[in-house]
Design a protein around this motif. Structure first.
Motif, PDB file in Angstrom:
ATOM      1  N   LEU A   1      29.230  15.337   0.119  1.00 53.63           N
ATOM      2  CA  LEU A   1      29.649  16.799   0.345  1.00 53.63           C
ATOM      3  C   LEU A   1      31.223  16.906  -0.558  1.00 53.63           C
ATOM      4  CD1 LEU A   1      28.877  17.303   4.042  1.00 53.63           C
ATOM      5  CD2 LEU A   1      27.894  18.529   1.962  1.00 53.63           C
ATOM      6  N   LEU A   2      31.686  15.943  -0.545  1.00 54.47           N
ATOM      7  CA  LEU A   2      32.917  15.699  -1.433  1.00 54.47           C
ATOM      8  C   LEU A   2      32.470  16.030  -2.931  1.00 54.47           C
ATOM      9  CD1 LEU A   2      35.115  12.976   0.105  1.00 54.47           C
ATOM     10  CD2 LEU A   2      35.636  15.513  -0.098  1.00 54.47           C
ATOM     11  N   SER A   3      31.478  15.558  -3.468  1.00 54.36           N
ATOM     12  CA  SER A   3      30.972  15.346  -4.713  1.00 54.36           C
ATOM     13  C   SER A   3      30.473  16.818  -5.475  1.00 54.36           C
ATOM     14  CB  SER A   3      29.862  14.277  -5.084  1.00 54.36           C
ATOM     15  OG  SER A   3      28.772  14.825  -4.465  1.00 54.36           O
ATOM     16  N   THR A   4      30.310  17.908  -4.270  1.00 57.42           N
ATOM     17  CA  THR A   4      30.011  19.174  -4.688  1.00 57.42           C
ATOM     18  C   THR A   4      30.988  19.746  -5.439  1.00 57.42           C
ATOM     19  OG1 THR A   4      30.632  20.253  -2.560  1.00 57.42           O
ATOM     20  CG2 THR A   4      28.148  19.291  -2.754  1.00 57.42           C
ATOM     21  N   GLY A   5      32.392  19.430  -5.148  1.00 57.38           N
ATOM     22  CA  GLY A   5      33.340  20.304  -5.793  1.00 57.38           C
ATOM     23  C   GLY A   5      33.821  21.249  -4.795  1.00 57.38           C
ATOM     24  N   ALA A   6      33.115  21.588  -3.800  1.00 56.15           N
ATOM     25  CA  ALA A   6      33.669  22.641  -2.770  1.00 56.15           C
ATOM     26  C   ALA A   6      35.005  22.181  -2.182  1.00 56.15           C
ATOM     27  CB  ALA A   6      32.355  22.819  -1.752  1.00 56.15           C
TER      28      ALA A   6
END
Length: 240
Positions: A190-195
């Motif tokens: 989830l952190l890798s999504t950029g959100a």
């Protein structure tokens, strides 16, 4: 409890953990458009290239563009030799232009491509489906809360199409469940999504990890895996 994680490498975490979650979306769009041998496909915000790889496996001629240098490098590693992946839109013409990871910031690129696209080219934008059909929505709200702003997770796909001079001609919805081997993998993905990038800047990484892990708790199953059903939607337009 915050999971113990290895050092973060967002681009590689996206490629190895998160990107595969959207494979059903890519496949559904390609099926609907009949992408196959000879189709020329351009992927906007192509990430580390999984969608392009799937199109190439169907026989399509593919190219991609993404402003994240690390993701571009990963895409170049995994795609067949001769496939162009750049940080600026290439100048060729395409039959299909996709933006599977649509944000409002995409409009300038989309409008520029639309002006030069050949008549009849198909444009596809995709984003989150209805909030009540997306279990990950509550987790993503962590980012808004930590930055003290209103949630802005939903992109107006039809509005972006109109802003680029396009008129939607069809749409669809696709189930894209997010499944992870464990809580730590879910946090990294989830952190890798950029959100959560803005939230990390506003607080710190450990705080964001802790908040994400707490929001994930309802979705952790007895065996430790994480499962969150989601629905994504896409909109189709054709260049006149």
């Amino acid at each position: 409890m915050t999971p113990t994680l290895v050092p973060h490498h967002p681009a590689r975490d996206w490629a190895e953990i998160q990107e595969r979650m959207l494979a059903p979306l890519y496949e559904a769009v390609y099926d609907r458009l009949g992408v196959g041998a000879g189709t020329r496909v351009l992927g906007l915000r192509c990430g580390s290239g999984l969608a392009l790889l799937m199109a190439a496996a169907r026989g399509a001629r593919v190219a991609g563009v993404d402003r994240d240098h690390a993701r571009v490098e990963l895409a170049r590693e995994r795609l067949p030799e001769g496939v162009t992946v750049t940080e600026e839109p290439p100048g060729d013409t395409y039959d299909v232009i996709t933006a599977f990871h649509t944000t409002d910031a995409l409009l300038p690129e989309l409008a520029a491509l639309t002006r030069t696209a050949q008549p009849g080219a198909t444009v596809v934008l995709a984003g989150w489906g209805p909030p009540e059909r997306c279990c990950t929505e509550a987790v993503l709200r962590v980012a808004a809360r930590l930055t003290d702003r209103r949630p802005g997770l939903r992109t107006d796909l039809e509005g972006l199409m109109a802003g680029a001079g396009l008129r939607p001609a069809g749409s669809g919805r696709v189930a894209c469940p997010f499944g992870y081997a464990n809580e730590g993998s879910a946090v990294r993905g989830l952190l890798s999504t950029g959100a959560f990038d803005e939230a990390v800047r506003a607080t710190d990484l450990s705080q964001v990890e802790k908040e994400i892990a707490e929001a994930l708790a309802p979705h952790v199953r007895a065996d430790g895996t994480v499962w969150m059903p989601n629905v994504f939607r896409y909109v189709i337009a054709r260049v006149s």
